[in-house]
Design a protein around this motif. Structure first.
Motif: not given
Length: 340
Positions: A117-118, A67, A9, A12, A3-7
């Motif tokens: 993101r969830d 982050e 936006t 956000e 699973e890749h970390h989703i940056q």
């Protein structure tokens, strides 16, 4: 499967930044309320609101750290004097929290819609739920104490109907009477009367406690603008034989000891001005009489200029924290050329 970390936006990042700024301000205000409130029922609502802001700050701080985004300075203990004597009456605190909860509901619903993101959507859905509970609790206490101001009543319609003339959209005519306001237009006029009453009280209180003459003048100017807007909207209702709902005197004490820094009060009024401009834009879009649309547009310009002048004061004192943004590519290119 890895699973890749989703940056996050840009939307956000903007949401967590704005949330941190607003919650850190609210924590200062509500912490002071807790020290001065006397009514047991109102204190319970203040405590719930304070705990909510405190929880949000902890969660948002964790997100910034995870982050690897710098956490905003926002507002800290240096921006509030918890030992200052009472500036606000207990009923004012309750009305203030109810008003801020309304703004929070609008803010969180927007943050949910902008988040991809969830975990971000989950955070803002929870914030929406908790803020809805805050609004519910504060509303119940307001109703029990006879402080809840209801929108005007109108007669129930007896049938459905369609607009049969373009005159329905006109608010300016030398030869015919303006059509009566519809329920949508009445609701927005009512809401904007209430928000301006709150704005005028806050501006008066902040002028009362500021040691700086230029800030006192700016705050009093805001008070007068809010009062003028209340008169404009009230006159429209009165001209339609609708009595504008009037709140009781739930204002401020005679204390001149500052419980808040000028940095906080200027930010607070800027936040209120931004919310007011948004309310006017929504009201203009929802209204169908051209005179109402014109009024909202011209009054919005007055609020925008007022907010801009307040931002100038903050900048001159190095109080205006800059939101996260993109890098200036042209500036980066110029710097590279200079090095070469």
């Amino acid at each position: 499967m890895t699973e890749h970390h989703i940056q996050l936006t840009s939307a956000e990042i903007a949401s967590i930044w704005a949330g941190y700024m607003n919650d850190s301000m609210s924590k200062c205000v509500l912490g002071y309320f807790l020290k001065t409130v006397e009514d047991v029922e109102i204190k319970a609502v203040v405590q719930y609101a304070f705990d909510l802001s405190s929880t949000h700050i902890k969660k948002l701080t964790t997100i910034f750290q995870e982050e690897q985004i710098p956490t905003p300075t926002g507002f800290t203990n240096s921006d509030v004097n918890l030992n200052a004597p009472s500036l606000f009456t207990d009923p004012f605190m309750l009305v203030y929290i109810n008003h801020m909860a309304k703004l929070g509901l609008l803010g969180y619903s927007g943050f949910v819609a902008m988040s991809a993101r969830d975990d971000m959507r989950a955070y803002y859905r929870e914030g929406l739920s908790k803020t809805s509970e805050l609004f519910e609790r504060s509303s119940k206490v307001l109703l029990s104490k006879g402080l809840f101001i209801k929108a005007p009543y109108i007669a129930y319609p007896t049938n459905t109907d369609y607009v049969d003339s373009k005159k329905y959209l006109s608010g300016f005519s030398l030869f015919s009477k303006q059509r009566p306001l519809n329920a949508v237009e009445i609701s927005h006029l009512f809401m904007n009367i209430q928000t301006n009453i709150m704005g005028s009280k806050l501006a008066q209180s902040f002028a009362q406690i500021s040691p700086r003459e230029n800030i006192q003048k700016w705050m009093l100017r805001g008070r007068d603008i809010s009062k003028k807007h209340v008169q404009v909207f009230s006159k429209i209702l009165l001209n339609n034989n609708i009595q504008p709902p009037v709140s009781s005197d739930i204002a401020i004490t005679d204390s001149t000891t500052p419980p808040f820094s000028d940095k906080l009060t200027l930010y607070h009024m800027g936040f209120m001005s931004t919310a007011g401009t948004g309310n006017y834009a929504t009201a203009a879009a929802a209204s169908q009489r051209s005179d109402l649309i014109f009024n909202y547009e011209r009054l919005s310009l007055e609020v925008a200029q007022y907010a801009k002048d307040g931002a100038d004061i903050m900048i001159s004192n190095e109080w205006l924290e800059q939101p996260p943004g993109t890098l200036d590519k042209d500036q980066l290119t110029n710097k590279k050329e200079l090095k070469n």
